[in-house]
Design a protein around this motif. Sequence first.
Motif, PDB file in Angstrom:
ATOM      1  N   GLY A 172      96.676  12.995  11.304  1.00 27.37           N
ATOM      2  CA  GLY A 172      97.945  12.786  11.193  1.00 27.37           C
ATOM      3  C   GLY A 172      98.793  13.657   9.853  1.00 27.37           C
ATOM      4  N   SER A 173     100.326  12.999   9.874  1.00 25.57           N
ATOM      5  CA  SER A 173     101.041  13.402   9.235  1.00 25.57           C
ATOM      6  C   SER A 173     101.410  12.809   8.491  1.00 25.57           C
ATOM      7  N   THR A 174     101.340  12.887   6.603  1.00 28.96           N
ATOM      8  CA  THR A 174     100.907  12.693   6.144  1.00 28.96           C
ATOM      9  C   THR A 174     102.690  12.527   4.857  1.00 28.96           C
ATOM     10  N   ILE A 175     103.355  11.637   3.534  1.00 29.23           N
ATOM     11  CA  ILE A 175     104.240  12.693   2.574  1.00 29.23           C
ATOM     12  C   ILE A 175     102.647  12.319   1.480  1.00 29.23           C
ATOM     13  N   GLN A 176     103.201  13.059   0.632  1.00 29.95           N
ATOM     14  CA  GLN A 176     102.432  13.191  -0.582  1.00 29.95           C
ATOM     15  C   GLN A 176     103.245  13.263  -1.759  1.00 29.95           C
ATOM     16  N   GLU A 177     103.312  12.682  -2.909  1.00 31.52           N
ATOM     17  CA  GLU A 177     104.065  12.756  -4.141  1.00 31.52           C
ATOM     18  C   GLU A 177     102.854  13.467  -4.617  1.00 31.52           C
TER      19      GLU A 177
END
Length: 176
Positions: free
Chosen positions: A105-110
């Motif tokens: 799935g989708s992930t947001i990373q910094e």
Amino acid sequence: MSQINVLVAVDGAKLAQQVADGSLHAGSAGSPTLLGSYGTSDVYISMIAQHSVAVNDQGQSELTIKAQSGDIISWFMTTFGNNTDHSATIYNASFNPSNGIQAYGSTIQEENNYLPPADNTSPSSVTRFTNTFSSYSAKLTKVNQHIQYYMSFVLVDNSNGHIIGYFAWDPFINVN
């Protein structure tokens, strides 16, 4: 097991203009507008991957990649405007056949990254910044498959935060 990264660039300005003038439907999250295939979607989407995994010409919307069972594929999306006027984010994918791939799935990373000064007068001096990005990942779990997949993304107007539309297209993966 390898990591395969696919960079997807979207012509956000063209999509926004065509939704605004009514020549393209905005779609919905549950029913994104299909951008067609091959030459039709090439005017909106361009994909590239590591040269060693690309089967066909890169820079088109129908990038076919070759991979092995156990490989993880991550798709990263941006706009040709570098997400300044518009932002594009993959939010969903479906795979056919689905029994040879496990979607994460989708992930947001910094991540902390560094850039040289804008004037390039001293490239040995860098400035730290936080880079935020999203990706969609999946793991290949079965060999000898030709997988067609549908990627869905949302396009946002960065001047006001309004959603311009939801769109999709359908490339391929060959699993050796």
